[in-house]
Motif scaffolding. Structure first.
Motif, PDB file in Angstrom:
ATOM      1  N   LYS A 243       1.206  -1.553  -0.130  1.00  0.00           N
ATOM      2  CA  LYS A 243      -0.029  -0.106   0.244  1.00  0.00           C
ATOM      3  C   LYS A 243       1.025   1.287  -0.200  1.00  0.00           C
ATOM      4  O   LYS A 243       0.571   2.227  -0.814  1.00  0.00           O
ATOM      5  CB  LYS A 243      -1.194   0.145   1.544  1.00  0.00           C
ATOM      6  CG  LYS A 243      -1.813  -0.347   0.759  1.00  0.00           C
ATOM      7  CD  LYS A 243      -2.923  -0.516   2.134  1.00  0.00           C
ATOM      8  CE  LYS A 243      -4.695  -1.354   2.618  1.00  0.00           C
ATOM      9  NZ  LYS A 243      -4.745  -1.895   4.001  1.00  0.00           N
ATOM     10  N   ASN A 251      -5.429  -1.840  -4.660  1.00  0.00           N
ATOM     11  CA  ASN A 251      -5.449  -3.467  -3.615  1.00  0.00           C
ATOM     12  C   ASN A 251      -4.172  -3.759  -4.371  1.00  0.00           C
ATOM     13  O   ASN A 251      -3.368  -3.640  -5.652  1.00  0.00           O
ATOM     14  CB  ASN A 251      -6.625  -3.886  -3.270  1.00  0.00           C
ATOM     15  CG  ASN A 251      -7.262  -4.115  -5.627  1.00  0.00           C
ATOM     16  OD1 ASN A 251      -6.554  -4.935  -5.992  1.00  0.00           O
ATOM     17  ND2 ASN A 251      -8.473  -4.566  -5.637  1.00  0.00           N
ATOM     18  N   GLU A 278     -10.448  -8.065  -5.380  1.00  0.00           N
ATOM     19  CA  GLU A 278      -9.244  -8.743  -5.539  1.00  0.00           C
ATOM     20  C   GLU A 278      -9.768 -10.047  -5.911  1.00  0.00           C
ATOM     21  O   GLU A 278      -9.654 -11.239  -7.104  1.00  0.00           O
ATOM     22  CB  GLU A 278      -8.219  -9.284  -4.787  1.00  0.00           C
ATOM     23  CG  GLU A 278      -7.368  -7.498  -3.989  1.00  0.00           C
ATOM     24  CD  GLU A 278      -6.522  -7.527  -3.322  1.00  0.00           C
ATOM     25  OE1 GLU A 278      -7.144  -8.483  -2.319  1.00  0.00           O
ATOM     26  OE2 GLU A 278      -5.606  -7.239  -3.294  1.00  0.00           O
TER      27      GLU A 278
END
Ligand code: GUN
Ligand code: ZN
Length: 429
Positions: A243, A251, A278
């Motif tokens: 991140k 993500n 995801e």
């Protein structure tokens, strides 16, 4: 023409067990008929034996004491980590710095790479793994050494040079440009030669710049059929780091997605901590996850949410992840996978486990046309499992009722001693 005929109990999957009642085919007395390294025919011995001449009948190998199964598929493993398997006391990021990078730096030496390749391929075959997707080190010579050894055994193997251009010691780094050129040369040298295929292998997002990930994407565009192999969402500290390093990504997976790395030939190791979007994107792109239970527990990464991924329709295969994983053996890997799912309240069935290690793994590697079961025309990579391999197994399997019970006991108590014979393209290796 070369021919082999084997007679005995046989077990394989024709589809995913939870989705079809006829997914698992158990034959108590099968004839496995091989020609030129491929499955010519397979079926009940009593009816098939009528087709055999007296010469052929005389050649039938008696396998009545064994269970014939397809060779195991290991969807994620690191060959340079063979010598550091079972390293004590750390979790992923510290483990990489303490043990992994120093060991991998030594694969610059081709003699070292050749010696470890031999040990590694022997371990795979002794443990019944006939197909593997393998991380090498950053050095192109490490890939040459491994492919050379696999080629000697005529193994079906996918491997690639690690790409990593930041956040590690300089002796294991390349650059975006050198990694592109070296990978390209290796693809041209090895991809599609015999049973070998190439995987573009960025280590994981934290050790690649955007530029390097883009170079990986270019390679995939330029060479059809080449694989993508990397790590994804294994450890919570790793995810926080991603991140911070990629503030513009939605993500973790999106880092790879933006570089064009998702496809039906993309295999992501771990995928423990994934959000719904995801999972949706993995399913949409037909990408696969390699589940590595011994590693996830050993380096304390977490409990794999198998049901969540299955509900999303994501392809899953099994990986040993040696040296984060603690065994080359797929039976032991399945045993740990079962225990891990128990901790999640999920009773993974013996046939589902077996599927993940065989046909499911083949599908995860987009290879189910060639391997994964005994359908006619497939490559004859298979094993003879010995239910009497140890004193305890002999005693316990003597009390088994039916193939499902036997399969579960073999998965739970078995190890390399159960692998009585490994065959690659119809040949004992
Ligand atoms: N993430 C990045 N590199 C590695 C590795 O070598 N092993 C595991 N398990 N995870 C990783
Ligand atoms: Zn790994």
């Amino acid at each position: 023409m070369s021919e082999r005929l084997l007679r005995g109990p046989l077990l394989h999957c024709l589809a995913e067990p939870d989705q079809s009642e006829t997914a698992v085919d158990y034959q108590p007395d099968a004839l496995l008929w091989l020609q030129n390294g491929l499955v010519h025919k397979m079926g009940p011995y009593p009816s098939f034996a009528k087709e055999l001449s007296a010469d052929q009948l005389a050649k039938v190998e008696d396998c009545s004491q064994y269970l014939m199964v397809p060779g195991f598929v290991d969807c994620h493993i690191h060959y340079p980590q063979t010598e550091m398997i079972a390293a004590y006391g750390t979790q992923l990021l510290e483990w990489l710095n303490t043990y992994t990078f120093p060991v991998e730096s030594s694969f610059k030496d081709p003699a070292k790479a050749a010696a470890v390749s031999k040990v590694f391929i022997d371990q795979l075959l002794n443990n019944g793994t006939t197909t593997a997707l393998v991380f090498c080190s950053v050095h192109p010579q490490s890939v040459d050494a491994l492919f050379t050894e696999a080629q000697k055994q005529n193994m079906r193997l996918i491997a690639g040079k690690v790409m990593m251009d930041r956040n590690a010691p300089s002796n294991v780094l390349d650059t975006a440009q050198t990694s592109y050129h070296q990978s390209k040369q290796l693809i041209e040298r090895w991809h599609g030669v015999d049973r070998l295929q190439y995987a573009v292998t960025p280590r994981f997002a934290p050790t690649s710049t955007d530029e390097q990930l883009a170079a990986a994407g270019r390679l995939l565009e330029e060479y059809e059929g080449v694989y993508l192999h990397t790590h994804l969402a294994e450890n919570v500290d790793e995810i926080e780091w991603v991140k911070a390093l990629f503030p513009n990504a939605k993500n973790y997976l999106d880092v790879y997605d933006q570089a064009g790395l998702l496809s039906k030939r993309s295999v992501f190791a771990h995928g423990i901590h994934l959000c719904d979007s995801e999972c949706e994107r993995l399913a949409q792109t037909d990408s696969a996850i390699a589940h590595c239970p011994t590693s996830n527990m050993f380096i304390g990464s977490g409990l794999f949410p198998m049901q969540k991924l299955q509900n999303h329709g994501i392809k899953i295969g099994m990986g040993t992840d040696v040296g984060g994983g603690t065994s080359f053996n797929m039976l032991q890997t399945l045993a740990d996978g079962y225990k891990m799912q128990q901790l999640k309240g999920n009773n993974l069935s013996p046939e589902q486990s077996f599927y993940l290690a065989t046909l499911g793994g083949a599908k995860a590697l987009d290879m189910a046309e060639k391997i994964g079961n005994f359908e006619a025309g497939k490559e004859a990579d298979f094993l003879l499992l010995d239910p009497n391999a140890t004193t305890l197994l002999k005693f316990r399997t003597g009390h088994c009722e039916g193939w499902r019970d036997l399969l579960f006991v073999l998965q739970t108590l078995g190890d390399d001693r159960v692998i009585a014979q490994t065959n690659v393209m119809g040949k004992v290796v």
